[in-house]
Enzyme design. Structure first.
Site, PDB file in Angstrom:
ATOM      1  N   GLY A  56       0.832  -1.203   0.000  1.00 37.46           N
ATOM      2  CA  GLY A  56       0.000   0.000   0.000  1.00 37.46           C
ATOM      3  C   GLY A  56       0.862   1.246   0.000  1.00 37.46           C
ATOM      4  O   GLY A  56       2.050   1.175   0.334  1.00 37.46           O
ATOM      5  N   CYS A  83       5.196  -6.298   1.735  1.00 36.20           N
ATOM      6  CA  CYS A  83       5.608  -4.890   1.686  1.00 36.20           C
ATOM      7  C   CYS A  83       4.940  -4.093   2.819  1.00 36.20           C
ATOM      8  O   CYS A  83       5.248  -4.305   3.979  1.00 36.20           O
ATOM      9  CB  CYS A  83       5.323  -4.319   0.303  1.00 36.20           C
ATOM     10  SG  CYS A  83       6.188  -2.778   0.017  1.00 36.20           S
ATOM     11  N   TYR A  84       3.993  -3.212   2.504  1.00 34.52           N
ATOM     12  CA  TYR A  84       3.298  -2.499   3.585  1.00 34.52           C
ATOM     13  C   TYR A  84       2.684  -3.510   4.560  1.00 34.52           C
ATOM     14  O   TYR A  84       2.692  -3.301   5.779  1.00 34.52           O
ATOM     15  CB  TYR A  84       2.189  -1.606   3.004  1.00 34.52           C
ATOM     16  CG  TYR A  84       1.434  -0.842   4.059  1.00 34.52           C
ATOM     17  CD1 TYR A  84       1.875   0.395   4.497  1.00 34.52           C
ATOM     18  CD2 TYR A  84       0.279  -1.378   4.647  1.00 34.52           C
ATOM     19  CE1 TYR A  84       1.197   1.084   5.495  1.00 34.52           C
ATOM     20  CE2 TYR A  84      -0.401  -0.704   5.646  1.00 34.52           C
ATOM     21  CZ  TYR A  84       0.061   0.530   6.064  1.00 34.52           C
ATOM     22  OH  TYR A  84      -0.608   1.208   7.051  1.00 34.52           O
ATOM     23  N   HIS A 175       7.700  -7.736  -3.490  1.00 34.56           N
ATOM     24  CA  HIS A 175       6.397  -8.138  -4.039  1.00 34.56           C
ATOM     25  C   HIS A 175       6.520  -9.476  -4.780  1.00 34.56           C
ATOM     26  O   HIS A 175       6.928  -9.498  -5.934  1.00 34.56           O
ATOM     27  CB  HIS A 175       5.879  -7.072  -5.004  1.00 34.56           C
ATOM     28  CG  HIS A 175       5.426  -5.833  -4.304  1.00 34.56           C
ATOM     29  ND1 HIS A 175       4.128  -5.658  -3.893  1.00 34.56           N
ATOM     30  CD2 HIS A 175       6.096  -4.723  -3.918  1.00 34.56           C
ATOM     31  CE1 HIS A 175       4.012  -4.488  -3.286  1.00 34.56           C
ATOM     32  NE2 HIS A 175       5.194  -3.897  -3.285  1.00 34.56           N
ATOM     33  N   GLU A 177       4.171 -11.136  -5.991  1.00 34.48           N
ATOM     34  CA  GLU A 177       3.080 -11.282  -6.955  1.00 34.48           C
ATOM     35  C   GLU A 177       3.407 -10.719  -8.338  1.00 34.48           C
ATOM     36  O   GLU A 177       2.697 -11.002  -9.293  1.00 34.48           O
ATOM     37  CB  GLU A 177       1.804 -10.607  -6.400  1.00 34.48           C
ATOM     38  CG  GLU A 177       1.831  -9.078  -6.287  1.00 34.48           C
ATOM     39  CD  GLU A 177       2.457  -8.552  -4.988  1.00 34.48           C
ATOM     40  OE1 GLU A 177       3.365  -9.216  -4.462  1.00 34.48           O
ATOM     41  OE2 GLU A 177       2.064  -7.473  -4.528  1.00 34.48           O
ATOM     42  N   ASP A 232     -13.556  -8.127 -24.615  1.00 32.87           N
ATOM     43  CA  ASP A 232     -14.125  -7.878 -23.286  1.00 32.87           C
ATOM     44  C   ASP A 232     -15.637  -7.725 -23.350  1.00 32.87           C
ATOM     45  O   ASP A 232     -16.366  -8.317 -22.554  1.00 32.87           O
ATOM     46  CB  ASP A 232     -13.535  -6.601 -22.663  1.00 32.87           C
ATOM     47  CG  ASP A 232     -12.040  -6.567 -22.782  1.00 32.87           C
ATOM     48  OD1 ASP A 232     -11.447  -7.638 -22.989  1.00 32.87           O
ATOM     49  OD2 ASP A 232     -11.452  -5.474 -22.692  1.00 32.87           O
ATOM     50  N   LYS A 374      -6.797  -9.379 -18.990  1.00 30.57           N
ATOM     51  CA  LYS A 374      -7.174  -9.760 -20.351  1.00 30.57           C
ATOM     52  C   LYS A 374      -7.007 -11.262 -20.633  1.00 30.57           C
ATOM     53  O   LYS A 374      -7.891 -11.901 -21.197  1.00 30.57           O
ATOM     54  CB  LYS A 374      -6.300  -8.952 -21.315  1.00 30.57           C
ATOM     55  CG  LYS A 374      -6.667  -9.087 -22.742  1.00 30.57           C
ATOM     56  CD  LYS A 374      -7.977  -8.394 -22.992  1.00 30.57           C
ATOM     57  CE  LYS A 374      -8.054  -7.637 -24.231  1.00 30.57           C
ATOM     58  NZ  LYS A 374      -9.048  -6.575 -24.182  1.00 30.57           N
TER      59      LYS A 374
END
Ligand code: XMP
Length: 518
Positions: A56, A83-84, A175, A177, A232, A374
């Site tokens: 964050g 992280c945060y 991170h 991710e 989409d 996507k």
């Protein structure tokens, strides 16, 4: 059957959704909830198997910094702080965090093993003592509580990986991710294994959940869906059609900003192949007259967004009892358009299907793809049986050619652009490159340059070609065409499109560029 659920507590990081995405890739069902709502959620018979605290933008050093409720540390389930999330976990459990003046780390970094013989680090530090990670922090943890141990460190983050093995609390400064932490997914997988989360979630389950959610939201009301012909909006329409059948009406608006032959193709597909309730409108005059004289990109987007809504509202009134407008908004559209949790993330562009909407609208939005990227939408499209050639289409933005025509939009420029773009795409298909490229298109620049053709002087527009590779549209690289391909394509465009006498190839990555030019 209800899947095990992992709760992701969001502190406003730009990449929180990537955590969810990685978990989905690992076949795990997860839900993201903002930190302010956790108390309500946990009392509602919601019992996660594990919790992840996101990154964050705030600093835990501020008194009012966002916090999760203390109870999460007493639930007896594994927790991973990122992280945060790591820093707030430390602050709440008795560690210390200091401001990192001169010791911040942004971007690629390397962490060193301290002790890696734990289940959480299986597959890490295997070949050597170092792993590449992606950091983005100003503050860092400077002291950990007694019951925590350190497992890896970096130059500016002495506690890069820490954990309390008795409680299965783990915390990392980087991170895991993001793809720039190449081995990050392994870490998440190890955490899920420690938490004994079942790996049984898939897109079929997403489809079923989405359909139930749509039915519950919509009830007996009618929905209109803005169909553009892109992946989409197609997936959105077909998903909603499956949920509520003929309560759905799709509207396709030809706004004069579509590509060559686009309208004919889209209308044929939806009426012949899918037999959706489709209203196809020609609103070229309305859009182009409102865009006359406008060259500011944000203004263009806002005007287009507002006109779309005007048109949809007009038709909703005609249909009667339409409560909802469905849109194929994806996660990258959301993250680049809004500020999270009032944090400092900035608006990059007002995507027409998000930020370009007027504040007052008589219909509520339904956006069933809002959490997806996507490539996930393409998987869902396959799951829904949409033909491959449609699923594989390059993305086309809501504001259409308007944002590929920097400066003032004129009918003359749009016609030139359409022809150049069609030749470019045909070339890409002829060379069998279409599926290797995330998105390719031509841009007509608001600049004329001098050339010579058949002994005569020309003074015509410059056309820029763009082609990028990407996984999710959040970051991108230019496609490395051969010089032969570029030369052949440039010649074809100049020979066949009057009004263009010069071609350039855009070799900017994202960041620092964006994919579209506006
Ligand atoms: P950028 O240019 O922001 O684009 O790097 C990322 C992806 O999003 C598409 N894009 C849009 N899609 N409405 C859309 O539906 C919009 O306003 C919009 N702007 C950009 C872009 O084509 C690329 O695939």
């Amino acid at each position: 059957m209800k899947n095990d659920v992992v709760l992701i507590i969001d502190f406003g990081s730009q990449v929180t959704q990537l955590i969810a995405r990685r978990l989905r890739e690992l076949n795990v069902y997860c839900e993201i909830h903002p930190f302010q709502k956790i108390n309500d959620i946990l009392t509602n018979k919601f019992s996660p198997k594990a919790i992840i605290l996101s990154g964050g933008p705030a600093s835990v050093i501020d008194d009012n910094s966002p916090k999760p409720p203390k109870i999460i540390f007493e639930m007896g389930i594994p927790i991973l702080g990122i992280c945060y999330g790591q820093q707030i976990m430390m602050k709440m459990l008795g560690g210390k965090v200091i401001s990192g003046s001169g010791t911040s780390e942004f971007g690629k970094s390397f962490i060193k093993k301290v002790d890696a013989k734990i289940e959480f680090l299986e597959g890490w530090f295997e070949d050597n003592n170092v792993e590449q990670v992606w950091m983005s922090h100003g503050d860092h943890v400077s002291e950990i509580p007694n019951n925590f141990k350190v497992f890896a460190k970096s130059e500016n983050a002495p506690f890069s990986i820490i954990g309390n093995l008795d409680k299965n609390f783990y915390a990392v400064q980087f991170h895991p991710e993001v793809i720039h932490t190449p081995n990050g997914k392994t870490l998440l997988k190890n955490f899920l294994k420690i938490a004994k989360v079942s790996l049984d979630w898939n897109m079929k389950a997403y489809r079923e959940e989405a359909i139930l959610k749509i039915r519950k939201t919509v009830g007996n009301n009618k929905v209109i869906c803005a169909l553009s012909g892109g992946v989409d909006s197609s997936v959105t329409a077909i998903l909603i059609n499956e949920a509520i059948g003929d309560q759905l009406t799709c509207i396709y608006v030809d706004n004069g900003l579509m590509r060559d032959k686009e309208s004919e193709e889209v209308i044929a597909l939806y009426t012949n192949h899918y037999k959706l309730n489709l209203i196809a409108l020609n609103e070229q005059e309305l859009f182009l007259s409102n865009l006359k004289g406008i060259s500011d990109p944000e203004q263009k987007r806002k005007i287009i967004g507002k006109l779309f809504i005007d048109v949809f509202q007009k038709h909703a009134l005609k249909l009667g009892n339409v409560k909802y407008l469905a849109q194929g908004t994806l996660y990258p559209d959301v993250i680049e358009s809004v500020s999270f949790s009032g944090g400092p993330s900035v608006t990059i562009k007002s995507h027409h299907n998000v930020g370009g909407l007027p504040e007052k609208m008589d219909m509520k939005l339904i956006e069933p793809l809002r959490e997806l990227f996507k490539d996930e939408v393409r998987i869902l499209g396959k799951e829904l049986g949409i033909p491959d050639e449609f699923i594989g289409r390059h993305p086309f933005p809501g504001p259409g050619l308007a944002i590929r025509c920097p400066g003032e939009i004129t009918i003359e420029k749009l016609e030139i652009l359409r022809k150049a773009d069609a030749i470019y795409i045909e070339q890409i298909k002829k060379h069998d490159l279409y599926d290797k490229i995330w998105q390719a298109f031509a841009v007509i620049l608001p600049v004329k340059t001098v050339g010579v053709m058949g002994d005569a002087r020309t003074y015509d527009y410059v056309c820029a070609l763009r082609a990028v590779t990407s996984i999710d549209g959040m970051t991108a690289d230019y496609y490395p065409f051969t010089h032969e391909f570029l030369g052949e394509t440039a010649t074809k465009i100049i020979n066949n499109v009057s009004g263009i006498n010069r071609i350039t190839y855009d070799i900017t990555s994202k960041p620092p560029g964006t994919i579209e030019w506006e």
